[in-house]
Design a protein around this motif. Structure first.
Motif, PDB file in Angstrom:
ATOM      1  N   ALA A 151       0.823  -1.214   0.000  1.00  0.00           N
ATOM      2  CA  ALA A 151       0.000   0.000   0.000  1.00  0.00           C
ATOM      3  C   ALA A 151       0.856   1.264   0.000  1.00  0.00           C
ATOM      4  O   ALA A 151       0.411   2.316  -0.453  1.00  0.00           O
ATOM      5  CB  ALA A 151      -0.933  -0.010   1.210  1.00  0.00           C
ATOM      6  N   VAL A 155       0.744  -0.856  -4.918  1.00  0.00           N
ATOM      7  CA  VAL A 155      -0.708  -0.957  -4.686  1.00  0.00           C
ATOM      8  C   VAL A 155      -1.292   0.421  -4.355  1.00  0.00           C
ATOM      9  O   VAL A 155      -2.338   0.815  -4.877  1.00  0.00           O
ATOM     10  CB  VAL A 155      -1.013  -1.968  -3.557  1.00  0.00           C
ATOM     11  CG1 VAL A 155      -2.420  -1.787  -2.998  1.00  0.00           C
ATOM     12  CG2 VAL A 155      -0.837  -3.391  -4.070  1.00  0.00           C
ATOM     13  N   GLY A 156      -0.613   1.169  -3.493  1.00  0.00           N
ATOM     14  CA  GLY A 156      -1.080   2.512  -3.155  1.00  0.00           C
ATOM     15  C   GLY A 156      -1.066   3.435  -4.363  1.00  0.00           C
ATOM     16  O   GLY A 156      -1.997   4.229  -4.573  1.00  0.00           O
ATOM     17  N   GLN A 158      -1.373   2.609  -7.542  1.00  0.00           N
ATOM     18  CA  GLN A 158      -2.479   2.271  -8.450  1.00  0.00           C
ATOM     19  C   GLN A 158      -3.806   2.776  -7.870  1.00  0.00           C
ATOM     20  O   GLN A 158      -4.691   3.216  -8.619  1.00  0.00           O
ATOM     21  CB  GLN A 158      -2.514   0.754  -8.685  1.00  0.00           C
ATOM     22  CG  GLN A 158      -3.667   0.256  -9.565  1.00  0.00           C
ATOM     23  CD  GLN A 158      -3.573   0.701 -11.022  1.00  0.00           C
ATOM     24  OE1 GLN A 158      -2.663   1.439 -11.406  1.00  0.00           O
ATOM     25  NE2 GLN A 158      -4.514   0.277 -11.840  1.00  0.00           N
ATOM     26  N   MET A 159      -3.935   2.722  -6.553  1.00  0.00           N
ATOM     27  CA  MET A 159      -5.161   3.235  -5.911  1.00  0.00           C
ATOM     28  C   MET A 159      -5.336   4.729  -6.217  1.00  0.00           C
ATOM     29  O   MET A 159      -6.427   5.179  -6.559  1.00  0.00           O
ATOM     30  CB  MET A 159      -5.078   3.006  -4.396  1.00  0.00           C
ATOM     31  CG  MET A 159      -6.367   3.301  -3.654  1.00  0.00           C
ATOM     32  SD  MET A 159      -7.654   2.070  -4.010  1.00  0.00           S
ATOM     33  CE  MET A 159      -9.124   3.053  -3.703  1.00  0.00           C
TER      34      MET A 159
END
Lengths: 295, 295
Positions: A151, A155-156, A158-159
């Motif tokens: 994250a 992952v973060g 892409q968020m």
């Protein structure tokens, strides 16, 4: 430049063979997910991250079989992120590296599982002594990969890229997004070489900064190619980000300033490698390659 | 039984607090994915896998902070698998533990990323020395988790569960599917206690077999509950698998034989623990709990 291109091909060939061996086909009913994992992982690409692992490890004369193993694990994580990012729920891309994306060739469920499988397998590879005989080295690699891809990293990133506020990001916001979404894994690729080589603090720091600079330059060049290159050159649709109304480096800076910024970063990146003297010439040339690539 | 229920609640409370600390809220733009990770990980449930880690570790007097850390990592992986399995592209479930699933509360993209984040974070937790001071122990845990959750375990099991041939699986096929999709992580939970405790081969083997038996019993009971329980009891829709035409243990064996089979497995599971004598009484009672649970 020609040296970098040749070296990339040589490293990519070795990584391809290693990925092939690490992801053996199976004939049991779940074999389809392994086929999809292989389709993604063996689908070509520049293999820039594996290259960075291997070339930074070479600075410290790390045994090549260790660097190759770690390089393969990082490429699995890169491929997992591409498979998931391409899904209809995310970037909804039909093409990747000139071929159908995994969810187009199979379906969404298989793509989700293939990505999950590649991510999981990468950690398994790093836990194995083939990655390095020293347990503490392997654990540092695993912890670093988890940070770079979780994250706080990929992952973060892409968020943020999918968030409603994405369109209105300012230059700082885009830079932070890039540092997470694509920069973190590129940085970790160079840190992995340093970890494998049991580098000192100064060398580790130098390679981290080198990677941050070329990572940001890489993304700016991506934005430039999105404006200037053809789908035939890049193997994927172009004009996508600007058409989607996403704030980009080019949109914020204009074509000319964006290109100048990328050039400055590459110049800066090369200066980070001064402490390695002549041994780092190929990495300096790699920074130039990042700037001049057309795909 | 009352002892097991109390012990489950005590362990679950500790795991809940640890997960809360391991997944801190952040205020940066990517915070939404952390919220979704927390929603999944802190959403309750029996916490059977963490319980098995902690109770098997207790057989070897492992320091509880280590077992709790490993238990939290395993629960992250379990929760990631639920978030991804619930997606429309997979099992398409709207409810989980009596609440909206992550993709219903947010969207598919957030659910995919939250799952990815939980899986990644789990490996990061295991790589940290808080999980165990001995590097070799942590690496064994990481390698074991990768095997249990990858294509040879959970990911492969879910692939089979979604495959066109799923409807026609025979009893062996269903048993293999279960051993991968849900059994592998339950088995690893018990192996993790043995790894933390530096168990001998015989003890490791005994706990592995215990886990295989209760894992299979757990799935048979799941099938029985899918037929016999109400959504209010289980917190999720019932009758789903049989309605979907999936081959199940109950479909293959009938209600009575399936229940008898689960009872035999639980009896067998308990006998695996003979070498631990009185120290394993709570684990024996856990096997009974698996059989008699209504949710």
């Amino acid at each position: 430049m020609q040296d970098v291109k040749s070296a990339l091909v040589i490293r990519a060939t070795a990584v391809q063979a290693r990925l092939d061996a690490l992801l053996p086909l199976i004939s049991t009913p779940e074999g389809e997910v392994v086929e999809a994992m292989r389709y993604s992982a063996l689908g070509g690409g520049k293999r820039l991250r594996p290259f960075l692992v291997m070339e930074t490890a070479a600075l410290f004369d790390v045994e090549e079989t260790y660097a190759l193993e770690v390089a393969a694990a990082l490429e699995m994580v890169h491929c997992y992120s591409l498979v998931h990012d391409d899904l209809p729920a995310m970037d909804d891309s039909d093409l990747r590296r000139g071929r159908l994306t995994v969810h187009k060739k199979w379906d969404d469920a298989t793509a989700i599982l293939a990505g999950d499988g590649l991510l999981t397998e990468a950690f398994g590879v790093l836990a194995d002594s083939k990655s390095h005989p020293d347990a503490e080295v392997r654990l540092k690699l695993i912890a670093g990969l988890a940070t770079a891809s979780g994250a706080a990293g990929m992952v973060g990133g892409q968020m943020i890229d999918l968030s409603p506020s994405r369109a209105e990001l300012d230059l700082n916001g885009i830079t932070r997004l890039q540092a997470m979404k694509t920069g973190a894994l590129i940085r970790f690729a160079c840190q992995a070489g340093a970890i494998l080589g049991k580098a000192g603090d100064e060398e580790y720091k130098a390679l981290s900064l080198f990677a941050e600079d070329i990572g940001l330059a890489f993304q700016i060049v991506d934005d430039l190619l999105d404006h200037e290159a053809t789908p035939e050159e890049t193997g994927k649709p172009t004009g996508v980000d600007s058409d989607a109304g996403k704030a980009t480096f080019v949109g914020q800076l204009g074509l000319q300033v964006a290109r100048e910024r990328a050039e400055e970063l590459v110049h800066l990146a090369k200066s980070r490698l001064d402490i390695f003297a002549g041994k780092a010439q190929l990495l300096r040339d790699t920074a130039t390659f990042v700037l001049e690539r057309r795909s």
